[in-house]
Scaffold this motif. Sequence first.
Motif, PDB file in Angstrom:
ATOM      1  N   GLU A  62       0.811  -1.219   0.000  1.00 32.58           N
ATOM      2  CA  GLU A  62       0.000   0.000   0.000  1.00 32.58           C
ATOM      3  C   GLU A  62       0.845   1.270   0.000  1.00 32.58           C
ATOM      4  O   GLU A  62       0.329   2.366  -0.245  1.00 32.58           O
ATOM      5  N   ASP A  63       2.132   1.144   0.305  1.00 33.51           N
ATOM      6  CA  ASP A  63       3.001   2.316   0.399  1.00 33.51           C
ATOM      7  C   ASP A  63       3.265   2.939  -0.967  1.00 33.51           C
ATOM      8  O   ASP A  63       3.368   2.236  -1.980  1.00 33.51           O
ATOM      9  N   GLN A  64       3.427   4.249  -0.973  1.00 34.67           N
ATOM     10  CA  GLN A  64       3.787   4.972  -2.189  1.00 34.67           C
ATOM     11  C   GLN A  64       5.299   5.029  -2.376  1.00 34.67           C
ATOM     12  O   GLN A  64       5.790   5.357  -3.453  1.00 34.67           O
ATOM     13  N   ASN A  65       6.034   4.710  -1.294  1.00 35.02           N
ATOM     14  CA  ASN A  65       7.494   4.766  -1.329  1.00 35.02           C
ATOM     15  C   ASN A  65       8.097   3.508  -0.715  1.00 35.02           C
ATOM     16  O   ASN A  65       7.495   2.882   0.166  1.00 35.02           O
ATOM     17  N   ILE A  66       9.283   3.149  -1.184  1.00 34.67           N
ATOM     18  CA  ILE A  66      10.084   2.100  -0.554  1.00 34.67           C
ATOM     19  C   ILE A  66      11.185   2.807   0.226  1.00 34.67           C
ATOM     20  O   ILE A  66      11.941   3.604  -0.338  1.00 34.67           O
ATOM     21  N   GLN A  67      11.266   2.536   1.536  1.00 35.96           N
ATOM     22  CA  GLN A  67      12.201   3.258   2.392  1.00 35.96           C
ATOM     23  C   GLN A  67      13.247   2.318   2.982  1.00 35.96           C
ATOM     24  O   GLN A  67      12.922   1.222   3.449  1.00 35.96           O
ATOM     25  N   VAL A  68      14.499   2.775   2.956  1.00 31.62           N
ATOM     26  CA  VAL A  68      15.604   2.045   3.581  1.00 31.62           C
ATOM     27  C   VAL A  68      16.281   2.992   4.561  1.00 31.62           C
ATOM     28  O   VAL A  68      16.684   4.100   4.188  1.00 31.62           O
ATOM     29  N   THR A  69      16.399   2.562   5.819  1.00 32.14           N
ATOM     30  CA  THR A  69      16.985   3.386   6.873  1.00 32.14           C
ATOM     31  C   THR A  69      18.153   2.642   7.504  1.00 32.14           C
ATOM     32  O   THR A  69      18.018   1.469   7.868  1.00 32.14           O
ATOM     33  N   VAL A  70      19.295   3.312   7.650  1.00 29.63           N
ATOM     34  CA  VAL A  70      20.490   2.669   8.204  1.00 29.63           C
ATOM     35  C   VAL A  70      20.667   3.044   9.669  1.00 29.63           C
ATOM     36  O   VAL A  70      20.632   4.222  10.030  1.00 29.63           O
ATOM     37  N   ARG A  71      20.882   2.015  10.484  1.00 26.85           N
ATOM     38  CA  ARG A  71      21.155   2.239  11.910  1.00 26.85           C
ATOM     39  C   ARG A  71      22.654   2.161  12.187  1.00 26.85           C
ATOM     40  O   ARG A  71      23.203   2.991  12.906  1.00 26.85           O
ATOM     41  N   THR A  72      23.334   1.147  11.627  1.00 24.71           N
ATOM     42  CA  THR A  72      24.789   1.033  11.757  1.00 24.71           C
ATOM     43  C   THR A  72      25.376   0.559  10.430  1.00 24.71           C
ATOM     44  O   THR A  72      24.715  -0.139   9.663  1.00 24.71           O
ATOM     45  N   GLY A  73      26.632   0.946  10.160  1.00 21.79           N
ATOM     46  CA  GLY A  73      27.310   0.488   8.956  1.00 21.79           C
ATOM     47  C   GLY A  73      26.934   1.282   7.715  1.00 21.79           C
ATOM     48  O   GLY A  73      26.436   2.406   7.794  1.00 21.79           O
TER      49      GLY A  73
ATOM     50  N   LEU B 159       7.557   5.324  -5.999  1.00 24.21           N
ATOM     51  CA  LEU B 159       7.044   4.457  -7.056  1.00 24.21           C
ATOM     52  C   LEU B 159       6.357   5.271  -8.145  1.00 24.21           C
ATOM     53  O   LEU B 159       6.383   4.910  -9.318  1.00 24.21           O
ATOM     54  N   GLU B 160       5.759   6.384  -7.749  1.00 24.44           N
ATOM     55  CA  GLU B 160       5.032   7.216  -8.707  1.00 24.44           C
ATOM     56  C   GLU B 160       5.974   7.999  -9.609  1.00 24.44           C
ATOM     57  O   GLU B 160       5.779   8.074 -10.823  1.00 24.44           O
ATOM     58  N   ASN B 161       7.033   8.572  -9.014  1.00 21.64           N
ATOM     59  CA  ASN B 161       7.935   9.441  -9.772  1.00 21.64           C
ATOM     60  C   ASN B 161       9.208   8.748 -10.246  1.00 21.64           C
ATOM     61  O   ASN B 161      10.010   9.354 -10.958  1.00 21.64           O
ATOM     62  N   ASP B 162       9.415   7.501  -9.814  1.00 20.24           N
ATOM     63  CA  ASP B 162      10.623   6.761 -10.171  1.00 20.24           C
ATOM     64  C   ASP B 162      11.869   7.574  -9.812  1.00 20.24           C
ATOM     65  O   ASP B 162      12.770   7.783 -10.626  1.00 20.24           O
ATOM     66  N   ALA B 163      11.898   8.052  -8.554  1.00 19.74           N
ATOM     67  CA  ALA B 163      13.005   8.903  -8.115  1.00 19.74           C
ATOM     68  C   ALA B 163      13.363   8.599  -6.667  1.00 19.74           C
ATOM     69  O   ALA B 163      12.511   8.179  -5.874  1.00 19.74           O
ATOM     70  N   PHE B 164      14.646   8.821  -6.323  1.00 18.17           N
ATOM     71  CA  PHE B 164      15.135   8.606  -4.968  1.00 18.17           C
ATOM     72  C   PHE B 164      15.276   9.944  -4.248  1.00 18.17           C
ATOM     73  O   PHE B 164      15.615  10.957  -4.858  1.00 18.17           O
TER      74      PHE B 164
END
Length: 308
Positions: free
Chosen positions: A176-187, A211-216
Amino acid sequence: MDELFESLEDPEISELIGKDMSETWSQEGISKPPYDTAVLLERINQTKTSHLRVTKRKRNKQWKVWSSIAAILVLSLLGGGWFWNEINKEEQEKWQYRRAEIGEVVPVVLPDGSKVWLNAASEIRYLETFSIRNVEITGEAYFEVEEDKGRPFTVKTGSVTTRVLGTSFNVRAYKEDQNIQVTVRTGKVGVGKRQEGMATITPNQQISYSLENDAFAFSEVDASSLCSWRNGDLIFENSTFQDAVVILEKHFGKQFKFENERLKTCRFTSKFSGKESLDHVLEVLSKLNGVTYKVEDGTVYFDGKKCL
């Protein structure tokens, strides 16, 4: 028919067929082809020789037969990866699946010792042997990856790939999300749509793929706070109301709807221990965003004129 055989005999065309086959096998996750390409091409050549021996009297009658045979051979070459994947059911059954249901947080220990926490309504799959450290997820997962410089660890979420050696990070990719998110805690973590040209993010950084704009897009976040959901907490940090609703649905097992679509873009920051009742959470969120709510037949409706 003769033109088809002559084309297959051309070295450049044979090379193109070989590349197409390799790409097909790669997409289907097949490391070893189910047949010898050279042998099949040789058989096609033998078929050509036999075809040329057909007498003129029989030529018209057998033309359709040879056309069918050649077509089947070519399709077998080009679609062999798919066909092999379909008949090789035993290989497919070696995938391991783990899932967290509504309202659950499920810890998983992978064969290499890496640890994963699955958030509510999330799933992970990986090959039983884990000879290649690749996993696929839907939903949200927090990873603590065992370091192995010789074997990178890869997480696949739709069209986005996350690649690491040894680190801790969070991936969110609900359908259902409009974005794929990656968050770094260590490393350090590499994120991108292809293996080459990946963007690198470090602790307390987040990369979001639209996903809509194909942008990071990049942002600075409190990673420890965002990742504390694995302890059962509900964390919203500068979240849109729409993103928050996705988490609330997974946590409480309720449906949420907006009477005013403009409310979906409201942003807020809040944290709940995960033990609070739905009524308490709704009261807090309604005050933070200046909205009203009502619950009817198991569905929560938000309404209001604008965000605070």
